[in-house]
Design a protein around this motif. Structure first.
Motif, PDB file in Angstrom:
ATOM      1  N   ARG A 111       0.863  -1.178   0.000  1.00 18.29           N
ATOM      2  CA  ARG A 111       0.000   0.000   0.000  1.00 18.29           C
ATOM      3  C   ARG A 111       0.895   1.220   0.000  1.00 18.29           C
ATOM      4  O   ARG A 111       2.110   1.128   0.155  1.00 18.29           O
ATOM      5  CB  ARG A 111      -0.883   0.011   1.247  1.00 18.29           C
ATOM      6  CG  ARG A 111      -1.893  -1.098   1.243  1.00 18.29           C
ATOM      7  CD  ARG A 111      -2.959  -0.932   2.274  1.00 18.29           C
ATOM      8  NE  ARG A 111      -2.510  -0.340   3.517  1.00 18.29           N
ATOM      9  CZ  ARG A 111      -3.105  -0.498   4.675  1.00 18.29           C
ATOM     10  NH1 ARG A 111      -4.175  -1.237   4.754  1.00 18.29           N
ATOM     11  NH2 ARG A 111      -2.659   0.069   5.767  1.00 18.29           N
ATOM     12  N   GLU A 112       0.295   2.385  -0.168  1.00 19.13           N
ATOM     13  CA  GLU A 112       1.071   3.617  -0.182  1.00 19.13           C
ATOM     14  C   GLU A 112       1.841   3.835   1.110  1.00 19.13           C
ATOM     15  O   GLU A 112       2.879   4.461   1.131  1.00 19.13           O
ATOM     16  CB  GLU A 112       0.157   4.815  -0.459  1.00 19.13           C
ATOM     17  CG  GLU A 112      -0.256   4.901  -1.905  1.00 19.13           C
ATOM     18  CD  GLU A 112      -1.063   6.153  -2.193  1.00 19.13           C
ATOM     19  OE1 GLU A 112      -1.292   6.963  -1.267  1.00 19.13           O
ATOM     20  OE2 GLU A 112      -1.452   6.334  -3.341  1.00 19.13           O
ATOM     21  N   ASP A 113       1.306   3.324   2.218  1.00 16.83           N
ATOM     22  CA  ASP A 113       1.984   3.501   3.498  1.00 16.83           C
ATOM     23  C   ASP A 113       3.117   2.501   3.687  1.00 16.83           C
ATOM     24  O   ASP A 113       3.759   2.466   4.724  1.00 16.83           O
ATOM     25  CB  ASP A 113       0.993   3.419   4.660  1.00 16.83           C
ATOM     26  CG  ASP A 113       0.283   2.074   4.755  1.00 16.83           C
ATOM     27  OD1 ASP A 113       0.612   1.154   3.979  1.00 16.83           O
ATOM     28  OD2 ASP A 113      -0.611   1.952   5.611  1.00 16.83           O
ATOM     29  N   GLY A 114       3.388   1.668   2.661  1.00 13.94           N
ATOM     30  CA  GLY A 114       4.511   0.758   2.708  1.00 13.94           C
ATOM     31  C   GLY A 114       4.200  -0.613   3.269  1.00 13.94           C
ATOM     32  O   GLY A 114       5.052  -1.486   3.279  1.00 13.94           O
ATOM     33  N   GLU A 115       2.980  -0.841   3.744  1.00  8.27           N
ATOM     34  CA  GLU A 115       2.638  -2.122   4.335  1.00  8.27           C
ATOM     35  C   GLU A 115       2.379  -3.140   3.227  1.00  8.27           C
ATOM     36  O   GLU A 115       1.673  -2.867   2.266  1.00  8.27           O
ATOM     37  CB  GLU A 115       1.384  -1.963   5.190  1.00  8.27           C
ATOM     38  CG  GLU A 115       0.957  -3.231   5.872  1.00  8.27           C
ATOM     39  CD  GLU A 115      -0.300  -3.022   6.714  1.00  8.27           C
ATOM     40  OE1 GLU A 115      -1.070  -3.971   6.825  1.00  8.27           O
ATOM     41  OE2 GLU A 115      -0.478  -1.912   7.238  1.00  8.27           O
ATOM     42  N   ILE A 154      -7.296   4.668  -3.678  1.00  7.62           N
ATOM     43  CA  ILE A 154      -8.631   5.267  -3.618  1.00  7.62           C
ATOM     44  C   ILE A 154      -9.356   4.822  -2.357  1.00  7.62           C
ATOM     45  O   ILE A 154      -9.977   5.636  -1.665  1.00  7.62           O
ATOM     46  CB  ILE A 154      -9.439   4.903  -4.884  1.00  7.62           C
ATOM     47  CG1 ILE A 154      -8.833   5.611  -6.103  1.00  7.62           C
ATOM     48  CG2 ILE A 154     -10.913   5.276  -4.729  1.00  7.62           C
ATOM     49  CD1 ILE A 154      -9.362   5.102  -7.435  1.00  7.62           C
ATOM     50  N   LEU A 155      -9.272   3.539  -2.029  1.00 13.60           N
ATOM     51  CA  LEU A 155      -9.929   3.041  -0.819  1.00 13.60           C
ATOM     52  C   LEU A 155      -9.342   3.663   0.446  1.00 13.60           C
ATOM     53  O   LEU A 155     -10.076   4.016   1.377  1.00 13.60           O
ATOM     54  CB  LEU A 155      -9.829   1.514  -0.755  1.00 13.60           C
ATOM     55  CG  LEU A 155     -10.620   0.757  -1.826  1.00 13.60           C
ATOM     56  CD1 LEU A 155     -10.310  -0.729  -1.747  1.00 13.60           C
ATOM     57  CD2 LEU A 155     -12.109   1.019  -1.697  1.00 13.60           C
ATOM     58  N   ASP A 156      -8.030   3.829   0.479  1.00 11.18           N
ATOM     59  CA  ASP A 156      -7.391   4.472   1.636  1.00 11.18           C
ATOM     60  C   ASP A 156      -7.863   5.914   1.765  1.00 11.18           C
ATOM     61  O   ASP A 156      -8.142   6.389   2.875  1.00 11.18           O
ATOM     62  CB  ASP A 156      -5.868   4.421   1.512  1.00 11.18           C
ATOM     63  CG  ASP A 156      -5.305   3.020   1.702  1.00 11.18           C
ATOM     64  OD1 ASP A 156      -6.017   2.147   2.244  1.00 11.18           O
ATOM     65  OD2 ASP A 156      -4.145   2.800   1.284  1.00 11.18           O
ATOM     66  N   ARG A 157      -7.963   6.617   0.642  1.00 13.09           N
ATOM     67  CA  ARG A 157      -8.427   8.012   0.663  1.00 13.09           C
ATOM     68  C   ARG A 157      -9.888   8.072   1.129  1.00 13.09           C
ATOM     69  O   ARG A 157     -10.255   8.942   1.915  1.00 13.09           O
ATOM     70  CB  ARG A 157      -8.274   8.637  -0.727  1.00 13.09           C
ATOM     71  CG  ARG A 157      -8.741  10.057  -0.829  1.00 13.09           C
ATOM     72  CD  ARG A 157      -7.894  11.002   0.002  1.00 13.09           C
ATOM     73  NE  ARG A 157      -8.431  12.339  -0.085  1.00 13.09           N
ATOM     74  CZ  ARG A 157      -8.526  13.166   0.934  1.00 13.09           C
ATOM     75  NH1 ARG A 157      -8.043  12.823   2.100  1.00 13.09           N
ATOM     76  NH2 ARG A 157      -9.060  14.350   0.787  1.00 13.09           N
ATOM     77  N   ASN A 158     -10.708   7.149   0.648  1.00 14.16           N
ATOM     78  CA  ASN A 158     -12.103   7.106   1.081  1.00 14.16           C
ATOM     79  C   ASN A 158     -12.208   6.876   2.577  1.00 14.16           C
ATOM     80  O   ASN A 158     -13.048   7.474   3.244  1.00 14.16           O
ATOM     81  CB  ASN A 158     -12.868   6.011   0.332  1.00 14.16           C
ATOM     82  CG  ASN A 158     -13.156   6.377  -1.099  1.00 14.16           C
ATOM     83  OD1 ASN A 158     -12.964   7.515  -1.518  1.00 14.16           O
ATOM     84  ND2 ASN A 158     -13.593   5.403  -1.872  1.00 14.16           N
ATOM     85  N   ARG A 159     -11.362   6.010   3.109  1.00 13.45           N
ATOM     86  CA  ARG A 159     -11.360   5.740   4.546  1.00 13.45           C
ATOM     87  C   ARG A 159     -11.066   7.024   5.322  1.00 13.45           C
ATOM     88  O   ARG A 159     -11.726   7.327   6.325  1.00 13.45           O
ATOM     89  CB  ARG A 159     -10.332   4.665   4.883  1.00 13.45           C
ATOM     90  CG  ARG A 159     -10.351   4.244   6.343  1.00 13.45           C
ATOM     91  CD  ARG A 159      -9.328   3.169   6.670  1.00 13.45           C
ATOM     92  NE  ARG A 159      -9.457   1.993   5.831  1.00 13.45           N
ATOM     93  CZ  ARG A 159      -8.547   1.588   4.949  1.00 13.45           C
ATOM     94  NH1 ARG A 159      -7.436   2.263   4.781  1.00 13.45           N
ATOM     95  NH2 ARG A 159      -8.741   0.502   4.229  1.00 13.45           N
ATOM     96  N   VAL A 160     -10.102   7.801   4.854  1.00 15.16           N
ATOM     97  CA  VAL A 160      -9.761   9.063   5.515  1.00 15.16           C
ATOM     98  C   VAL A 160     -10.931  10.034   5.429  1.00 15.16           C
ATOM     99  O   VAL A 160     -11.292  10.690   6.414  1.00 15.16           O
ATOM    100  CB  VAL A 160      -8.481   9.676   4.892  1.00 15.16           C
ATOM    101  CG1 VAL A 160      -8.256  11.089   5.379  1.00 15.16           C
ATOM    102  CG2 VAL A 160      -7.275   8.803   5.211  1.00 15.16           C
ATOM    103  N   LEU A 161     -11.551  10.131   4.243  1.00 20.12           N
ATOM    104  CA  LEU A 161     -12.685  11.044   4.069  1.00 20.12           C
ATOM    105  C   LEU A 161     -13.860  10.650   4.965  1.00 20.12           C
ATOM    106  O   LEU A 161     -14.491  11.512   5.581  1.00 20.12           O
ATOM    107  CB  LEU A 161     -13.137  11.060   2.607  1.00 20.12           C
ATOM    108  CG  LEU A 161     -12.192  11.741   1.622  1.00 20.12           C
ATOM    109  CD1 LEU A 161     -12.681  11.521   0.198  1.00 20.12           C
ATOM    110  CD2 LEU A 161     -12.066  13.218   1.924  1.00 20.12           C
ATOM    111  N   ILE A 162     -14.133   9.366   5.039  1.00 22.51           N
ATOM    112  CA  ILE A 162     -15.229   8.892   5.889  1.00 22.51           C
ATOM    113  C   ILE A 162     -14.937   9.226   7.345  1.00 22.51           C
ATOM    114  O   ILE A 162     -15.804   9.732   8.063  1.00 22.51           O
ATOM    115  CB  ILE A 162     -15.455   7.380   5.688  1.00 22.51           C
ATOM    116  CG1 ILE A 162     -16.065   7.128   4.315  1.00 22.51           C
ATOM    117  CG2 ILE A 162     -16.336   6.806   6.788  1.00 22.51           C
ATOM    118  CD1 ILE A 162     -16.066   5.672   3.900  1.00 22.51           C
TER     119      ILE A 162
END
Length: 114
Positions: free
Chosen positions: A16-20, A47-55
């Motif tokens: 993932r973008e966070d390196g995991e 996109i899913l990670d960004r949606n999680r942050v927005l939610i």
């Protein structure tokens, strides 16, 4: 077996973008197909990670708005309770001018009947 590993033993790591690391997938077949899959998977995951942050952000904002609305509803309920109590109190105390006229009318009718 080009490098001593079978196609099933080789794997591609997807991060993932966070390196995991998300998962290791075996490289079965064309490496170009896996490359496209990895790129698309990273885009979807982003996109899913960004949606999680927005939610999460919207939930925090919604909680604050709900608390503000509840406070205002409580204030309105309190104002209506005060209004009701004041109206009831004034109604039960009566209006002195109306009471005086009522008493005079009763007194006049009592004198007229005697």
């Amino acid at each position: 077996m080009e490098d001593g590993l079978s196609t099933i033993e080789r794997s591609t790591s997807i991060e993932r973008e966070d390196g995991e690391d998300i998962e290791n997938f075996p490289e079965e077949g064309d490496s170009e197909v896996w490359g496209i899959f990895v790129v698309n998977f990273r885009q979807v995951q982003s996109i899913l990670d960004r949606n999680r942050v927005l939610i999460h952000d919207n939930l925090v904002k919604n909680v604050a708005l709900i608390q503000e609305i509840n406070a205002k509803i409580s204030k309105v309920a309190s104002l209506y309770a005060d209004l009701s109590a004041n109206f009831s109190s004034k109604f039960h105390q009566g209006n002195p001018a109306v009471d005086a006229k009522s008493n005079n009318a009763k007194g006049d009718s009592a004198h007229a009947s005697s």
